[in-house]
Design a protein around this motif. Structure first.
Motif, mmCIF file in Angstrom:
data_model
loop_
_atom_site.group_PDB
_atom_site.id
_atom_site.type_symbol
_atom_site.label_atom_id
_atom_site.label_comp_id
_atom_site.label_asym_id
_atom_site.label_seq_id
_atom_site.Cartn_x
_atom_site.Cartn_y
_atom_site.Cartn_z
ATOM 1 N N ASN A 139 0.819 -1.209 0.000
ATOM 2 C CA ASN A 139 0.000 0.000 0.000
ATOM 3 C C ASN A 139 0.859 1.268 0.000
ATOM 4 O O ASN A 139 0.541 2.237 -0.698
ATOM 5 C CB ASN A 139 -0.927 0.013 1.222
ATOM 6 N N VAL A 140 1.929 1.252 0.770
ATOM 7 C CA VAL A 140 2.815 2.417 0.829
ATOM 8 C C VAL A 140 3.488 2.641 -0.523
ATOM 9 O O VAL A 140 3.608 3.782 -0.990
ATOM 10 C CB VAL A 140 3.859 2.238 1.952
ATOM 11 N N LEU A 141 3.918 1.568 -1.182
ATOM 12 C CA LEU A 141 4.514 1.692 -2.514
ATOM 13 C C LEU A 141 3.491 2.203 -3.521
ATOM 14 O O LEU A 141 3.778 3.116 -4.310
ATOM 15 C CB LEU A 141 5.070 0.346 -2.978
ATOM 16 N N ALA A 142 2.283 1.635 -3.501
ATOM 17 C CA ALA A 142 1.232 2.056 -4.431
ATOM 18 C C ALA A 142 0.898 3.531 -4.226
ATOM 19 O O ALA A 142 0.720 4.283 -5.196
ATOM 20 C CB ALA A 142 -0.018 1.198 -4.245
ATOM 21 N N ASP A 143 0.833 3.963 -2.979
ATOM 22 C CA ASP A 143 0.542 5.367 -2.671
ATOM 23 C C ASP A 143 1.638 6.276 -3.225
ATOM 24 O O ASP A 143 1.352 7.343 -3.781
ATOM 25 C CB ASP A 143 0.424 5.542 -1.154
ATOM 26 N N ALA A 144 2.898 5.856 -3.091
ATOM 27 C CA ALA A 144 4.016 6.653 -3.613
ATOM 28 C C ALA A 144 3.957 6.757 -5.132
ATOM 29 O O ALA A 144 4.235 7.810 -5.712
ATOM 30 C CB ALA A 144 5.342 6.042 -3.174
ATOM 31 N N LEU A 145 3.579 5.662 -5.788
ATOM 32 C CA LEU A 145 3.466 5.680 -7.249
ATOM 33 C C LEU A 145 2.328 6.596 -7.702
ATOM 34 O O LEU A 145 2.462 7.321 -8.690
ATOM 35 C CB LEU A 145 3.231 4.261 -7.780
ATOM 36 N N ILE A 146 1.230 6.556 -6.974
ATOM 37 C CA ILE A 146 0.097 7.421 -7.323
ATOM 38 C C ILE A 146 0.490 8.886 -7.171
ATOM 39 O O ILE A 146 0.175 9.728 -8.023
ATOM 40 C CB ILE A 146 -1.121 7.073 -6.443
ATOM 41 N N LYS A 147 1.200 9.216 -6.102
ATOM 42 C CA LYS A 147 1.647 10.590 -5.891
ATOM 43 C C LYS A 147 2.668 11.026 -6.941
ATOM 44 O O LYS A 147 2.802 12.216 -7.223
ATOM 45 C CB LYS A 147 2.239 10.730 -4.488
ATOM 46 N N ALA A 148 3.385 10.058 -7.528
ATOM 47 C CA ALA A 148 4.398 10.370 -8.541
ATOM 48 C C ALA A 148 3.822 10.385 -9.957
ATOM 49 O O ALA A 148 4.573 10.535 -10.919
ATOM 50 C CB ALA A 148 5.544 9.356 -8.460
ATOM 51 N N LYS A 149 2.495 10.245 -10.078
ATOM 52 C CA LYS A 149 1.877 10.199 -11.406
ATOM 53 C C LYS A 149 2.155 11.486 -12.180
ATOM 54 O O LYS A 149 1.860 12.584 -11.710
ATOM 55 C CB LYS A 149 0.365 10.012 -11.267
ATOM 56 N N PRO A 150 2.723 11.368 -13.374
ATOM 57 C CA PRO A 150 3.002 12.575 -14.170
ATOM 58 C C PRO A 150 1.707 13.218 -14.675
ATOM 59 O O PRO A 150 0.733 12.521 -14.979
ATOM 60 C CB PRO A 150 3.814 12.025 -15.357
ATOM 61 N N ALA A 151 1.702 14.521 -14.757
ATOM 62 C CA ALA A 151 0.523 15.235 -15.254
ATOM 63 C C ALA A 151 0.219 14.838 -16.694
ATOM 64 O O ALA A 151 -0.934 14.884 -17.135
ATOM 65 C CB ALA A 151 0.750 16.740 -15.149
ATOM 66 N N ALA A 152 1.245 14.431 -17.429
ATOM 67 C CA ALA A 152 1.079 14.082 -18.840
ATOM 68 C C ALA A 152 0.511 12.677 -19.049
ATOM 69 O O ALA A 152 0.155 12.312 -20.170
ATOM 70 C CB ALA A 152 2.421 14.207 -19.577
ATOM 71 N N ALA A 153 0.416 11.884 -17.982
ATOM 72 C CA ALA A 153 -0.122 10.526 -18.113
ATOM 73 C C ALA A 153 -1.616 10.572 -18.402
ATOM 74 O O ALA A 153 -2.360 11.284 -17.734
ATOM 75 C CB ALA A 153 0.144 9.739 -16.834
ATOM 76 N N LYS A 154 -2.045 9.815 -19.389
ATOM 77 C CA LYS A 154 -3.452 9.798 -19.796
ATOM 78 C C LYS A 154 -4.050 8.407 -19.610
ATOM 79 O O LYS A 154 -3.356 7.404 -19.695
ATOM 80 C CB LYS A 154 -3.584 10.220 -21.264
ATOM 81 N N GLY A 155 -5.364 8.381 -19.387
ATOM 82 C CA GLY A 155 -6.056 7.106 -19.267
ATOM 83 C C GLY A 155 -5.769 6.429 -17.933
ATOM 84 O O GLY A 155 -5.351 7.072 -16.964
#
Length: 233
Positions: free
Chosen positions: A189-205
């Motif tokens: 969960n901690v890793l998934a949360d970090a990845l979500i917070k690192a989501k680039p603004a340019a990522a689509k879908g």
């Protein structure tokens, strides 16, 4: 490639096309760990990014609450007070030009390298050697830092680096097969949360396209990525 008998027996317990809830998947990953050693539990997350573009890179660090189960060998490039900080914090190797020379001669008995900013003139010459191995100190990964003591302590306690590869996948350890499901779940969960917070603004879908967990020698088990994302929003 032909799979061993142990792997085949473990794979029979996994429904290939099923997307499991994370708790059920973690129970299953422990059940399918059949090696004679304590296998690492790994997660492989396919992201909806194109890493060929600079604005879609995903990279960062995260401290897993229960660590990875592995004691990491930490090397620190530092001199003077910073070298003393590193030694006091439990760094395995501390030095400067002497360590650089050993590395140039083919020595790689460490898992992560840290450098104080003033040492980059020494470390920079090792880029072609350390870079391809993923060992080059980098400010974005928090391994070029003036705060040597805190960094060494965090790395020893279970801080890991994550980075999307050329196929848009992040690979990371989340513990050992001997860990309780609850500890593996919290680390995931901690890793998934970090990845979500690192989501680039340019990522689509859809951001998390697929999530697969496995042990070092075990079969892959799919986790529903939408459920995992929803649990960590």
């Amino acid at each position: 490639m032909k799979k061993g008998k142990s792997y085949v027996e473990s794979a029979k317990k996994v429904e290939r096309n099923k997307q499991y809830e994370s708790a059920e998947a973690l129970e299953l990953v422990k059940e399918t760990a059949r090696a004679k050693f304590d296998e690492t539990v790994e997660v492989h997350i396919k992201l909806g990014v194109d890493p060929r573009h600079a604005d879609q890179q995903v990279r960062g660090t995260v401290s897993l609450p229960h660590g990875t189960g592995k004691t990491r060998r930490v090397l620190v490039f530092a001199k003077g007070d910073k070298a003393q900080e590193a030694e006091a914090a439990g760094a395995d190797y501390v030095g400067a030009e002497d360590l650089a020379e050993k590395i140039q001669n083919g020595w790689f008995e460490f898992d992560v390298a840290v450098a104080s900013p003033d040492m980059m003139s020494v470390v920079g010459k090792l880029g072609k050697i350390l870079g391809p191995r993923g060992l080059m100190p980098n400010p974005k990964a928090g391994t070029v830092t003036p705060d040597i003591e805190r960094t060494v302590n965090e790395l020893k306690a279970g801080r890991i680096e994550f980075r999307v590869d050329r196929t848009s996948i992040v690979h990371a350890p989340i513990g050992k097969a001997s860990f309780d499901v609850e500890k593996l779940q919290e680390n995931l969960n901690v890793l998934a949360d970090a990845l979500i917070k690192a989501k680039p603004a340019a990522a689509k879908g859809q951001y998390m396209r697929s999530v697969t967990i496995c042990t070092t020698m075990g079969p892959g088990i799919k986790i529903n990525p939408l459920v995992l994302m929803a649990a960590n929003k």
